[in-house]
Design an enzyme around this catalytic site. Structure first.
Site, mmCIF file in Angstrom:
data_model
loop_
_atom_site.group_PDB
_atom_site.id
_atom_site.type_symbol
_atom_site.label_atom_id
_atom_site.label_comp_id
_atom_site.label_asym_id
_atom_site.label_seq_id
_atom_site.Cartn_x
_atom_site.Cartn_y
_atom_site.Cartn_z
ATOM 1 N N GLU A 1 0.824 -1.211 0.000
ATOM 2 C CA GLU A 1 0.000 0.000 0.000
ATOM 3 C C GLU A 1 0.861 1.265 0.000
ATOM 4 O O GLU A 1 1.920 1.324 0.634
ATOM 5 C CB GLU A 1 -0.935 -0.025 1.213
ATOM 6 C CG GLU A 1 -1.873 -1.231 1.166
ATOM 7 C CD GLU A 1 -2.815 -1.343 2.353
ATOM 8 O OE1 GLU A 1 -3.772 -2.129 2.258
ATOM 9 O OE2 GLU A 1 -2.601 -0.663 3.376
ATOM 10 N N CYS B 1 -1.801 5.976 10.087
ATOM 11 C CA CYS B 1 -0.580 5.419 10.666
ATOM 12 C C CYS B 1 -0.877 4.123 11.426
ATOM 13 O O CYS B 1 -1.770 4.076 12.270
ATOM 14 C CB CYS B 1 0.036 6.446 11.615
ATOM 15 S SG CYS B 1 1.536 5.883 12.421
#
Length: 363
Positions: free
Chosen positions: A102, A350
């Site tokens: 990703e 995150c």
């Protein structure tokens, strides 16, 4: 827009030019009988014009184009899926060896950051990070790192009103320093004026503390450094980051200090990343302790509200607790920020990157 070449049936002995930095391209071209200046011409076609068809490179001699076709190719792995958050964050997914990595694009008013992956999975097993729970398959090649930027740039120029990437952060899947040579080569391409042309202060490498590799990095390349610290002492860090049992906080911070002494990119200090976990590392005493261990290191502290992922046994600290924690650090003289969650609804925040990994690590 340049017509792409068909990359099917390319022989394994051909070289993907996205695997080569400037010096390596120059050596390769010299072996083909080309002049040194052709390196600039070729890199401009690849990185400025997004051209992967040698036959369209009109300012290269015909015999050089022929040799390039015979000995090399240009292939950037395609994004197979795009997810767009309500806040404008974009997640692009790349399929490599039938697995998925990703890449995250984070647009802001005055900057646009691309978060790139350096490995398929991660071997560090940090307990608060989704990537670490997926296991590890292999390091990404230079071309597989560069492909993320190449494709993102291409999409932005074609579809996003000619938007540009102003910052690149190695904060995606994987530990960059465990893929040291390929990451360094990729950074050289990012820095190159005929590559992506970013300055060293606009490239950030984040590490969890692979001390021997960080010591090697001192002599290799100068970029902005971010350290994934996440705890004020070894007891807590051991429990959430197993790598600390190999390279403890003291050895990690000693290595960071050495890097900073040789760095121009980090004149404003290293960025310290600290995920906020309720009842684990977010108490007032932890803030005091964090300030004490960092007092000799020029640093900016970035507090990160923990982002949920499936089967995790953590709770994010409350907003009030994070603010109290931040204010303690500010009173101790630290530039302290609280990271704004971006892309949480598409699993792009995150610690949420998971991809699709075939784990090659035996427990």
């Amino acid at each position: 827009m340049h017509k792409s070449i068909n990359i099917k049936n390319i022989s394994d002995d051909k070289i993907n030019l996205l695997d080569l930095n400037r010096k390596e391209i120059e050596i390769f071209l010299l072996s083909l009988g080309a002049k040194k200046f052709v390196t600039d011409q070729l890199m401009k076609w690849i990185y400025n014009r997004h051209c992967n068809n040698f036959n369209l490179m009109s300012n290269l001699k015909k015999d050089i184009r022929k040799k390039l076709n015979e000995r090399s190719y240009i292939f950037a792995s395609n994004f197979i899926e795009e997810k767009i958050s309500y806040d404008g964050t974009v997640k692009w997914i790349t399929s490599i060896d039938k697995q998925k990595i990703e890449t995250i694009y984070i647009p802001e008013k005055k900057r646009a950051t691309l978060c790139v992956s350096s490995q398929i999975g991660c071997s560090l097993k940090c307990k608060f990070c989704a990537t670490g729970q997926q296991g590890f398959n292999r390091n990404l090649k230079v071309s597989e790192i560069i492909s993320q930027i190449w494709q993102a740039n291409k999409i932005l120029k074609e579809k996003k009103n000619n938007s540009t990437i102003t910052n690149i952060v190695f904060m995606g899947m994987g530990e960059p320093l465990l893929n040291l040579n390929n990451v360094i080569s990729a950074i050289k391409i990012i820095l190159d004026k005929n590559g992506f042309g970013l300055s060293k202060r606009r490239i950030t490498l984040s590490t969890s503390g692979i001390v021997p590799a960080l010591n090697k990095l001192i002599k290799k390349i100068d970029v902005s450094l971010a350290i994934s610290l996440h705890a004020p002492n070894d007891f807590i860090r051991n429990s959430i980051m197993p790598i600390n049992m190999k390279y403890n906080i003291k050895s990690f911070l000693n290595s960071v200090s050495k890097y900073l002494k040789h760095s121009h990119a980090n004149r404003g200090g290293v960025t310290v990343e600290y995920v906020m976990l309720r009842g684990i590392n977010d108490l007032n005493e932890h803030a005091e302790e964090l300030g004490n261990i960092l007092k000799k290191i020029p640093s900016k502290i970035n507090l990160i509200p923990w982002n949920f992922f499936k089967n995790a046994n953590f709770i994010c600290s409350s907003k009030n607790r994070i603010n109290i924690f931040a204010n303690i650090l500010r009173k101790k003289g630290f530039n302290t920020t609280i990271r704004k969650n971006r892309g949480q609804d598409i699993g792009a925040a995150c610690g949420q990157l998971t991809g699709d990994i075939v784990n090659r690590i035996k427990n």
